[in-house]
Scaffold this motif. Structure first.
Motif, PDB file in Angstrom:
ATOM      1  N   LEU A   1      83.375  59.951  23.865  1.00  0.00           N
ATOM      2  CA  LEU A   1      82.740  58.953  24.727  1.00  0.00           C
ATOM      3  C   LEU A   1      83.439  57.596  24.623  1.00  0.00           C
ATOM      4  CD1 LEU A   1      78.974  59.832  24.188  1.00  0.00           C
ATOM      5  CD2 LEU A   1      80.349  60.239  26.242  1.00  0.00           C
ATOM      6  N   LEU A   2      83.788  57.196  23.420  1.00  0.00           N
ATOM      7  CA  LEU A   2      84.473  55.906  23.250  1.00  0.00           C
ATOM      8  C   LEU A   2      85.864  55.941  23.874  1.00  0.00           C
ATOM      9  CD1 LEU A   2      83.384  55.042  19.586  1.00  0.00           C
ATOM     10  CD2 LEU A   2      82.500  54.083  21.724  1.00  0.00           C
ATOM     11  N   ALA A   3      86.536  57.084  23.757  1.00  0.00           N
ATOM     12  CA  ALA A   3      87.849  57.220  24.392  1.00  0.00           C
ATOM     13  C   ALA A   3      87.712  57.176  25.915  1.00  0.00           C
ATOM     14  CB  ALA A   3      88.511  58.522  23.955  1.00  0.00           C
ATOM     15  N   LEU A   4      86.647  57.773  26.435  1.00  0.00           N
ATOM     16  CA  LEU A   4      86.415  57.748  27.886  1.00  0.00           C
ATOM     17  C   LEU A   4      86.142  56.331  28.369  1.00  0.00           C
ATOM     18  CD1 LEU A   4      85.962  59.095  30.611  1.00  0.00           C
ATOM     19  CD2 LEU A   4      83.600  59.560  29.910  1.00  0.00           C
ATOM     20  N   ALA A   5      85.363  55.567  27.612  1.00  0.00           N
ATOM     21  CA  ALA A   5      85.092  54.176  27.990  1.00  0.00           C
ATOM     22  C   ALA A   5      86.393  53.373  28.050  1.00  0.00           C
ATOM     23  CB  ALA A   5      84.114  53.549  27.007  1.00  0.00           C
ATOM     24  N   ASP A   6      87.241  53.548  27.041  1.00  0.00           N
ATOM     25  CA  ASP A   6      88.526  52.831  27.026  1.00  0.00           C
ATOM     26  C   ASP A   6      89.402  53.254  28.201  1.00  0.00           C
ATOM     27  OD1 ASP A   6      87.723  51.571  24.707  1.00  0.00           O
ATOM     28  OD2 ASP A   6      88.871  52.896  23.371  1.00  0.00           O
ATOM     29  N   GLU A   7      89.458  54.553  28.460  1.00  0.00           N
ATOM     30  CA  GLU A   7      90.305  55.070  29.539  1.00  0.00           C
ATOM     31  C   GLU A   7      89.793  54.603  30.911  1.00  0.00           C
ATOM     32  OE1 GLU A   7      93.661  57.478  30.791  1.00  0.00           O
ATOM     33  OE2 GLU A   7      93.040  56.497  28.924  1.00  0.00           O
ATOM     34  N   THR A   8      88.483  54.499  31.046  1.00  0.00           N
ATOM     35  CA  THR A   8      87.901  54.012  32.306  1.00  0.00           C
ATOM     36  C   THR A   8      88.374  52.594  32.587  1.00  0.00           C
ATOM     37  OG1 THR A   8      85.945  55.430  32.045  1.00  0.00           O
ATOM     38  CG2 THR A   8      85.740  53.522  33.518  1.00  0.00           C
ATOM     39  N   GLU A   9      88.321  51.739  31.595  1.00  0.00           N
ATOM     40  CA  GLU A   9      88.789  50.360  31.789  1.00  0.00           C
ATOM     41  C   GLU A   9      90.288  50.322  32.058  1.00  0.00           C
ATOM     42  OE1 GLU A   9      85.472  47.917  29.156  1.00  0.00           O
ATOM     43  OE2 GLU A   9      87.394  48.458  28.233  1.00  0.00           O
ATOM     44  N   HIS A  10      91.041  51.175  31.380  1.00  0.00           N
ATOM     45  CA  HIS A  10      92.493  51.207  31.565  1.00  0.00           C
ATOM     46  C   HIS A  10      92.872  51.672  32.974  1.00  0.00           C
ATOM     47  CE1 HIS A  10      96.723  51.666  30.538  1.00  0.00           C
ATOM     48  NE2 HIS A  10      96.690  52.902  31.012  1.00  0.00           N
ATOM     49  N   CYS A  11      92.043  52.539  33.543  1.00  0.00           N
ATOM     50  CA  CYS A  11      92.366  53.160  34.843  1.00  0.00           C
ATOM     51  C   CYS A  11      91.601  52.531  36.004  1.00  0.00           C
ATOM     52  CB  CYS A  11      92.084  54.654  34.785  1.00  0.00           C
ATOM     53  SG  CYS A  11      93.171  55.552  33.655  1.00  0.00           S
ATOM     54  N   ILE A  12      91.139  51.323  35.848  1.00  0.00           N
ATOM     55  CA  ILE A  12      90.392  50.674  36.927  1.00  0.00           C
ATOM     56  C   ILE A  12      91.181  50.653  38.243  1.00  0.00           C
ATOM     57  CG2 ILE A  12      89.560  48.407  37.718  1.00  0.00           C
ATOM     58  CD1 ILE A  12      88.311  48.018  34.968  1.00  0.00           C
ATOM     59  N   PRO A  13      92.462  50.271  38.255  1.00  0.00           N
ATOM     60  CA  PRO A  13      93.195  50.282  39.534  1.00  0.00           C
ATOM     61  C   PRO A  13      93.221  51.659  40.192  1.00  0.00           C
ATOM     62  CG  PRO A  13      94.391  49.011  37.891  1.00  0.00           C
ATOM     63  CD  PRO A  13      93.302  49.716  37.158  1.00  0.00           C
ATOM     64  N   GLU A  14      93.428  52.679  39.401  1.00  0.00           N
ATOM     65  CA  GLU A  14      93.474  54.055  39.924  1.00  0.00           C
ATOM     66  C   GLU A  14      92.130  54.452  40.537  1.00  0.00           C
ATOM     67  OE1 GLU A  14      93.352  58.427  37.787  1.00  0.00           O
ATOM     68  OE2 GLU A  14      94.608  56.865  36.888  1.00  0.00           O
ATOM     69  N   LEU A  15      91.036  54.103  39.850  1.00  0.00           N
ATOM     70  CA  LEU A  15      89.702  54.456  40.338  1.00  0.00           C
ATOM     71  C   LEU A  15      89.345  53.671  41.597  1.00  0.00           C
ATOM     72  CD1 LEU A  15      87.886  54.603  36.885  1.00  0.00           C
ATOM     73  CD2 LEU A  15      88.551  56.560  38.311  1.00  0.00           C
TER      74      LEU A  15
END
Length: 415
Positions: free
Chosen positions: A29-43
Motif C-alpha cells: 500500500l505504501l509503495a502504491l501511494a508513492d507510485e501514484t504520486e510519481h505517476c500523476i502526469p501519466e494518470l
C-alpha cells in the motif's frame, strides 16, 4: 483472456492474500501511494482522454475528473488505510462449551469482491486498497466513461504488485461491456460478493439480475429538516455545505424540509445557495416565501418529480411541513435510507428524529456531507450501504470481512 479464466485467477490470488501478514500488505500500500504520486502526469493524461468524451455540463463530469490535488489526496488515503489495523483474524468470540469444545469466532476476508461502478476512477484506488488491507481480491467493472483512467490505474497497481512479488491477479479490471457485467453478476462459483456503486438504475439492475450476493450502495436522496426550533445561522451553513460542497456525490442534499412557522427564515437559509446558482423547486408556501427574495431565474414551482429525485446537480427542492412527524413521513415516502439531517435546538425533537428516521446515517445539527468513510475515521470507503443486512452506512475495512467458527476438541463425540 476468457472471463471465467480471469475469475479463476482472481480467486486463486485471493487465497494467497488471506495468508499474507500485515507488514507485507502495508508495504504494498505504501509503495502504491508513492507510485501514484510519481505517476500523476501519466494518470492525468489517461483521465484527459476520458474527459474529452464527456460533456462538461454532465453531472458525472466532476466525478470523472482527476486532478493533481485529488491524486495526492488519494495517495494520502491509501497511506491512511495502511496505518489502520487489519480487520482480519480478530477473535470476536471465544468460549468453552460444557463438553470441553472450544469455540472461537474469527473475522476473515470474504475472498473475491466484485465492484460495478460508473464514472468514478477514484473508486479503483479505494476498492483495491481496502480489499488488499482486508485480505480480499477484487474484480473491477468500471463504466466506459472512465475506461482510459481505470486501465491506467490498474496497470499502475499491477506494476507495484509485480515489483513486490505479489500475484497481480489480486485485482482485475473487466472490459467495460454489458456482457462483462452479465458474466460477473452470475459468477457465483468465483465471486463471493458484489457491491454496485452508481445510479439508482444501476443498483436496481444489479440487485434484480445478480445470482451473487449483493450489498446495495450509492443512491442518496438526502433531506435536511429545518425545525421550528432550528438556529437560522447554523441552518444556512448546514444547508449550503450539504448542497454545494460537491453536488455529484451521494451525500449531497436534495430536499430541504422546513417547518411552516419558520418560512420567514427561508430566504436567509437559502441566501448562501445563490453564490452557486442553485435552482430551487419550491412548493407553494416556500415559493411565496422566496418570491422577491431569491433570484427569479433560479426559482421554480415544485411538482411531484421534484421530490424523491437525486439531482446530482446544483438543484434542490423545498417542502413545507407542519411538524417533525410530517417531516419524518415525507422522508419515509421519498428517501433512499442513506443520510438525513435535522436542524433544531430542541433535544427532544432531535432525539425523536434520530429514532424515527429509517436511514443509515441520521444527523442533528450537522450536514449530510459528513457521510464518508474518511470522515468517520474508516480510512477510505468502498461505498455507503443503504441496506440492513451485514453492513449499513460507510463501508470500511471491518465491513469487508465475514467470520468463521474455529472449533478445538479433544476427542469429544456427540451423543
Amino acid at each position: 483472456m476468457e472471463l471465467n479464466e480471469i475469475f479463476r485467477s482472481v480467486q486463486a490470488a485471493s487465497r494467497k492474500l488471506a495468508m499474507m501478514n500485515s507488514d507485507e500488505v502495508n508495504r504494498i500500500l505504501l509503495a502504491l501511494a508513492d507510485e501514484t504520486e510519481h505517476c500523476i502526469p501519466e494518470l492525468l493524461e489517461a483521465n484527459r482522454k476520458d474527459l474529452e468524451r464527456m460533456d462538461p455540463e454532465n453531472p458525472k463530469y466532476d466525478r470523472l475528473k482527476l486532478s493533481e490535488a485529488r491524486l495526492i489526496e488519494i495517495a494520502s488515503n491509501i497511506r491512511d488505510v495502511a496505518a489502520l489495523p487489519s480487520p482480519a483474524g480478530i477473535i470476536l468470540e471465544d468460549r468453552i462449551r460444557p463438553n470441553g469444545l472450544r469455540l472461537k469466532k474469527v473475522s476473515v476476508p470474504f475472498g473475491v469482491i466484485g465492484i460495478i461502478y460508473e464514472a468514478r476512477p477514484n473508486v479503483s484506488f479505494d476498492v483495491f486498497s481496502l480489499c488488499l488491507k482486508s485480505g480480499n481480491a477484487c474484480i473491477l467493472k468500471g463504466g466506459s466513461d472512465a475506461d482510459f483512467s481505470n486501465r491506467a490505474i490498474v496497470a499502475l497497481i499491477h506494476r507495484v504488485l509485480e515489483r513486490l512479488g505479489t500475484d497481480p491477479s489480486a485485482v482485475a479490471l473487466l472490459p467495460s461491456s454489458h456482457e462483462a457485467t452479465a458474466e460477473l453478476l452470475h459468477a457465483e462459483r468465483y465471486v463471493d460478493l458484489i457491491i454496485p456503486r452508481g445510479s439508482a438504475g444501476l443498483i436496481k439492475f444489479v440487485r434484480e439480475e445478480a445470482t451473487v450476493p449483493v450489498i446495495e450502495t450509492g443512491a442518496g436522496i438526502c433531506h435536511t429538516y429545518f425545525d421550528k426550533d432550528g438556529d437560522a445561522e447554523k441552518g444556512a451553513a448546514i444547508i449550503n455545505n450539504a448542497k454545494t460542497r460537491r453536488v455529484s456525490v451521494c451525500n449531497a442534499l436534495d430536499c430541504l424540509l422546513i417547518h411552516k412557522d419558520r418560512l420567514q427564515d427561508l430566504p436567509d437559509l437559502c441566501r448562501p445557495l445563490q453564490k452557486n446558482n442553485v435552482v430551487i423547486y419550491a412548493d407553494p408556501h416556500a415559493w411565496e416565501a422566496l418570491k422577491g427574495n431569491y433570484p427569479p431565474e433560479l426559482l421554480e414551482h415544485a411538482d411531484e418529480q421534484s421530490f424523491g429525485t437525486e439531482f446530482l446537480d446544483y438543484k434542490m427542492s423545498v417542502k413545507t411541513v407542519g411538524c417533525a412527524e410530517e417531516a419524518v413521513s415525507h422522508i419515509h415516502a421519498y428517501g433512499s435510507k442513506h443520510s438525513e439531517s435535522i436542524v433544531t435546538e430542541n433535544n427532544v425533537t432531535g432525539s425523536y428524529f434520530q429514532k424515527a428516521v429509517d436511514a443509515a446515517c441520521v444527523y442533528v445539527n450537522a450536514p449530510t456531507s459528513f457521510t464518508d468513510g474518511a470522515q468517520f475515521g474508516l480510512g477510505a470507503e468502498i461505498g455507503i450501504s443503504t441496506q440492513k443486512l451485514h453492513a449499513r452506512g460507510p463501508m470500511g475495512l471491518r465491513e469487508l470481512t465475514t467470520y468463521k467458527w474455529l472449533i478445538e476438541g479433544n476427542g469429544q463425540i456427540r451423543p
